[in-house]
Design an enzyme around this catalytic site. Structure first.
Site, mmCIF file in Angstrom:
data_model
loop_
_atom_site.group_PDB
_atom_site.id
_atom_site.type_symbol
_atom_site.label_atom_id
_atom_site.label_comp_id
_atom_site.label_asym_id
_atom_site.label_seq_id
_atom_site.Cartn_x
_atom_site.Cartn_y
_atom_site.Cartn_z
ATOM 1 N N HIS A 9 0.658 -1.164 0.113
ATOM 2 C CA HIS A 9 -0.070 0.015 -0.175
ATOM 3 C C HIS A 9 0.847 1.274 -0.169
ATOM 4 O O HIS A 9 1.836 1.336 0.911
ATOM 5 C CB HIS A 9 -0.903 0.129 1.344
ATOM 6 C CG HIS A 9 -2.028 -1.146 1.248
ATOM 7 N ND1 HIS A 9 -2.950 -1.071 0.566
ATOM 8 C CD2 HIS A 9 -2.063 -2.106 1.904
ATOM 9 C CE1 HIS A 9 -3.797 -2.015 0.354
ATOM 10 N NE2 HIS A 9 -3.135 -2.787 1.371
ATOM 11 N N CYS A 31 -0.603 1.993 -5.190
ATOM 12 C CA CYS A 31 -1.241 3.142 -5.613
ATOM 13 C C CYS A 31 -0.286 4.395 -5.666
ATOM 14 O O CYS A 31 0.669 4.324 -5.051
ATOM 15 C CB CYS A 31 -2.239 3.778 -4.468
ATOM 16 S SG CYS A 31 -3.505 2.324 -4.186
#
Lengths: 441, 614
Positions: free
Chosen positions: A161, A203
């Site tokens: 992440h 991301c």
């Protein structure tokens, strides 16, 4: 019966000879490609930075890349695999001892034989940076080290992440893009790689490579700044997403690669277009010296040995120039003094750009010599198709500048020569060439 | 802060606040009420969403197949229950063991302070049976609970059947990371209280229970199942627990998400979510749903068997099957699949549910109002008290000097401590009497009057409450002689600040209770002086007193539930609500009764005292 067999073998042999005769015409071209990449060994650092069951997909991502590089020939001893969690043995896994990448359970990426080097709480930013820069405690076993040298091509794959400019490690810390860029610069200065391919699936992944400044880096990311990378393959039986989109299509792409594939990096850049990924994958090649179109996927994902068996005698007419013995012995005495300037911190901070260029040049020069010399041994003249390409042109230019250096600083030049010779002698490629050269005689 | 440190500006500000005090208070009150009513208006609320990453979505394959078999087990349970005339302990133990659970029982007994006429119990003896399904591959550190009550009569047989059916199905799955405890509790909340105290090695209410022989890990979440029919038309989610505690909103979100996925009608407060918020009926529907939640929360009692889990910070809710006259029916298999999905997701939890809100109101199952949005409504009401206090403080610090006939200025003497302390102490003593006497004097009352124990307790409470109205006014004169103008102002200042602190604390713990009390007590606190018309004010004060507020709340609640009652029924209901409140306090430690008796009522008496100040 036996006779029948003999006939068969004979036919096969003659066929083989025939095909060989056809191929001899361009054997010299092949020899040119033979030394296209300057690397002699391949390494991979594969990192999954998230733990917890609902991050199953990140472990599957990493394991799928692991599977690919292992399949293409990088041995476990040259893969540093960091997994923050063990999904195969998670209590919630309805299919114990497996990690699937596909919802129809086609591919168990956990496989039969997984060697995890850093697991669980060992996967930290500190350990990751130490592995990259080689600053590990003396007690660290060899399997947990990145023992690369300046002839190594390294694949670094990260997933987890992240956000704009950082990647989280285990919900407790994060690595920033600046830290990562500095780590690569340290690797470069410590001559820990020849070329480096960086892939990140997270991301805003593109933010992680935008600060890189070291040479010979190629970077790919699953999404641009401001975009989320999305998951893929929701599986109701396992109850989680099995993979992330980008790596899913990357795996699909890699599954078609085999050690002799000539697929190049430009094709890798086309993996997972926006229609499939939803995010926009990005890549960066400005730090990379070679043309990506001439870089094989297997230069990074595989460990393809430069071996070509040939019955033909290749005329390597100009033998290697012997270096004057006197300089060699002199260099050997001064060897320790050279490393004093190994990590000029102030140089990194104040003159990032100038240094980068200087270093690039030096390194290119290093390789230039090695390569040109090999070439001159292989062919009397550089093959025309090579001289036309950008990389070769660059090499020539740099070579001239290196020659001009000769007059300004003879010492550094001779030192460099020494190093070339060392790497040259060490390099298995050369050894093989020499060996091949001997055998037909 | 320059505004306050500059004496001129400060004087101007204070002057303005005192001059415009009454209008500002009026505006605040109306704004507070309007804000509260606005909370049910859909554009002002947020749509519920799942915050917990670990649960993520409803991505799970529900495969529970055995609804019919579960119902058959339920019928078998009913037969055995009828035969034993209570909890069929042996049968349950055998059945659970046959399903591969580790089965244990717990005996408990409890004598109520006075007979509970609603549920017809006084000396309670019972047994809880629970079976633990051990997580096959995980350490025994965490657990989930699924409970179903063993109710008298024909209630909840299907719930027990479904519980046993799910136990059998869950046993054959290998993905459990937490122990799952299947609990059948007797005597609803009393059994639950015994089991929870036994599980956590606490004893807060002096109950007798045998220690638990087997335990799982720390309980992460619990669901209580109430199902009395083979098919249901909708499932109702009950969240309100002891003392107005609510489970984490994610539990409600999880329930709603699976209702959506599986296609079951789901309600909260028995009301379906509606989409027509822009129509009057849609808005009033949302207001009704929210008001029901507010009233239930304010009652401070557990509204389902889950209610006591919340005390141990275990997120819990009750799921009630409703079988009404709708066409569309849901069978037991579907309900089982919904529960399977929820447990599968709860199984994925890595920490206790904590990502979403703990303080919220729900105007429908799909919408919520978080603490940040509803607190201003209370804040506006509480502001009135502070403004009044400021006004009084200013008046007291610059006393109007009176010029006597001789032309000598006389500064009125500041009131003695005693004249303030006496009413405070006496009203609190009345409160203590209200708190202790009803239960203590029940035998005496039963001897002298033709009433049952329960009636005795309730009527004593009402009698003491009413007596309090007569007793304490002018109490200050006992010691301090004539009451002065300064005297009542100081007393009112104390009372207003007291009320502000009291309501503030209450609203923080239980917003609904705090808001309802503020709604009634704040206007009364604002306008009461000895100089207002006595009779009219006295009537208004009685109407706004806590006791009558409760009575109105009972009628209002019945009205909202669409079961209106006559005055007679309402009065009976009121008496039973009082007895339940006292019992809830004695049995489970509900705080409403002591709060009302020991703090709110005395506070109200102080204002009563001011009205009759002489």
């Amino acid at each position: 019966m036996a006779r029948h067999c003999t006939v068969k073998i004979f036919v096969l042999l003659s066929l083989f000879n025939l095909s060989f005769l056809v191929s001899t015409n361009n054997i010299e071209d092949k020899a040119g490609q033979f030394f296209n990449s300057g690397h002699t060994n391949n390494w991979a650092v594969l990192v999954c930075t998230s733990r917890f069951w609902f991050n199953y997909r990140h472990v599957a991502n990493t394991l799928s890349v692991y599977r690919s590089v292992k399949r293409l020939g990088i041995p476990d001893s040259r893969i540093v695999l960091m997994l923050a969690d063990d999904m195969a043995c998670n209590h919630r896994n309805p299919k114990p001892a497996t990690v699937f990448s596909h919802k129809n359970m086609e591919l168990n990426v956990y496989g039969d034989d997984v060697e995890v080097d850093y697991r669980g709480y060992e996967v930290t930013v500190e350990n990751f940076l130490r592995v990259l820069t080689g600053r590990l405690p003396a007690s660290t076993p060899r399997s947990k080290r990145l023992l690369s040298d300046d002839r190594s091509n390294i694949l670094i794959y990260l997933t987890g992440h992240g956000g704009n400019g950082f990647l989280k490690f285990q919900d407790s810390e994060e690595i920033s893009n600046v830290e990562l860029a500095d780590a690569f610069e340290q690797m470069w200065q410590k001559r820990r790689y020849n070329e480096l391919l960086f892939i990140i699936d997270t991301c805003q992944g593109a933010s992680m490579y935008e600060r890189f400044y070291s040479p010979n880096l190629m970077a790919l990311a699953s999404s641009q700044v401001g975009e989320d990378s999305l998951s893929h393959q929701p599986d109701l039986a396992i109850g989680v997403h099995l993979m992330d989109r980008y790596t899913f299509y990357l795996l699909e792409f890699l599954e078609d690669i085999h050690p002799s594939s000539t697929t190049n990096m430009n094709q890798l850049f086309k993996v997972c277009p926006k229609s499939q990924c939803v995010s926009t994958p990005g890549h960066r090649t400005d730090l990379f010296l070679r043309d990506p179109g001439r870089v094989l996927i297997t230069d990074f994902f595989g460990s393809v040995r430069k071996v070509e068996i040939t019955m033909e005698t290749i005329n390597l007419s100009s033998p290697m120039e012997p270096l004057p013995e006197r300089i060699l012995s002199e260099d050997r005495q001064r060897e320790t003094q050279y490393y004093v300037d190994q990590l000029p911190v102030s140089g990194i901070i104040h003159q990032v750009n100038t240094r980068t260029h200087a270093r690039t040049r030096t390194h290119a020069r290093t390789r230039t010599h090695a390569r040109t010399r090999t070439r001159t041994r292989t062919h009397t003249h550089p093959p025309p198709h090579c001289s036309g390409t950008r990389s070769y042109y660059k090499v020539h230019q740099l070579r001239h500048s290196a020659d001009s250096d000769l007059h300004t600083s003879p010492l550094s030049f001779s030192l460099e020569k020494f190093f070339h010779l060392r790497t040259f002698l060490k390099s298995p490629t050369l050894a093989l060439v020499l060996k091949q050269q001997k055998e037909p005689h | 802060m320059g505004l306050l440190s500059d004496p001129n500006r400060r004087r101007a500000l204070i002057g303005m606040l005192t001059r415009l005090n009454a209008p500002i208070c009026m505006i605040c009150y109306m704004a507070g009420v309007a804000w509260f009513m606005g909370l049910a208006f859909e554009p002002f609320t947020l749509r519920t969403y799942m915050s917990e990453n670990a649960m993520g979505s409803t991505m799970v394959e529900e495969r529970f197949p055995a609804g019919e078999r579960a119902l058959a087990t339920g019928r078998e349970f009913a037969a055995h229950k009828k035969k034993t005339g209570g909890m069929p302990v042996d049968w349950l133990v055998r059945t659970m063991q046959a399903r591969g659970l580790e089965v244990y029982t717990q005996r408990f007994s409890r004598k109520l302070p006075f007979p509970d006429e609603d549920k017809e119990r006084y000396m309670v003896k019972g047994t809880n049976v629970y079976g633990i399904l051990r997580a096959p591959r995980a350490p025994r550190t965490e657990a989930l609970v699924l409970s179903a009550p063993c109710s008298p009569g024909n209630e909840n047989n299907q719930a027990v059947g479904l519980l046993l059916g799910l136990a059998q199905y869950f046993r054959s799955q290998i993905y459990w990371a937490k122990d799952i405890i299947f609990l059948v509790n007797e005597h609803d909340l009393i059994g639950m209280q015994a089991w929870l105290e036994g599980y956590h090695h606490t004893n807060t209410t002096g109950m007798d229970w045998s220690p638990l022989q087997g335990r799982g890990g720390s309980i992460q979440a619990a669901l209580s199942l109430e199902l009395s029919s083979d098919v249901v038309t909708s499932l109702d989610l009950v969240l309100e627990g002891l003392n107005g505690q609510l489970p984490n909103l994610d539990l409600a979100n999880l329930f709603y998400a699976f209702c959506q996925k599986i296609g079951v009608l789901c309600t909260t407060q028995g009301k379906l979510p509606r989409n027509d918020w822009d129509t009057t009926s849609g808005y009033s529907h949302a207001v009704q749903t929210m008001m029901l939640m507010v009233l239930k929360q304010a009652s401070s009692r557990p509204w389902g068997d889950h209610g006591l889990f919340l005390r141990y910070h275990i997120e819990a809710a009750s799921i009630k099957g409703v079988n009404s006259f709708r066409q569309y029916k849901t069978d037991a298999t579907t309900v089982g699949r919904l529960l399977e999905g929820m447990y599968r997701k709860l199984n994925n939890l890595l920490e206790r549910l904590h990502q979403s809100y703990f303080f919220y109101l729900m105007p429908s199952l799909t919408r919520f109002v978080s603490i940040g949005y509803y607190m201003p409504a209370f804040g506006l009401l509480a502001l009135i008290l502070l403004l009044r206090a400021l006004d009084l403080w200013v008046q007291l610090s610059s006393p109007p000097t009176r010029t006597t006939e001789d032309g000598v200025e006389v500064v009125p003497a500041s009131p003695g401590v005693l004249s303030i302390l006496t009413p405070l102490v006496i009203s609190h003593l009345t409160g203590v009497a209200l708190y202790t006497l009803p239960v203590l004097s029940q035998e005496l009352a039963v001897e002298h009057f033709p009433v049952s124990e329960t009636e005795a307790v309730v009527l004593t409470a009402i009698a003491i409450y009413t007596a309090g109205l007569a007793l304490p006014h002018n109490t200050h004169r006992l010691l301090a002689g004539e009451g002065t103008e300064q005297g009542w102002k100081v007393l009112k200042l104390v009372a207003v600040l007291y009320l502000a602190v009291l309501l503030g604390c209450t609203a923080l713990i239980n917003f609904s209770l705090g808001f309802i009390l503020a709604l009634t007590l704040v206007p009364l606190a604002a306008f009461i002086t000895p100089h207002v018309p006595k009779t009219l004010s006295a009537v208004v004060m009685v109407i706004l007193s806590p006791g009558l507020t409760l009575l109105f709340a009972v009628f209002f609640f019945q009205e909202l539930q669409e079961t209106p009652v006559t005055l007679q029924e309402g009065w009976m209901l009121y008496l039973s609500v009082i007895s339940q409140g006292i019992l809830d306090h004695a049995l489970y430690g509900s705080l409403l009764y002591p709060l009302a008796a020991l703090l709110v009522y005395p506070c109200w008496l102080l204002f009563w005292n001011i009205l009759f100040w002489k």
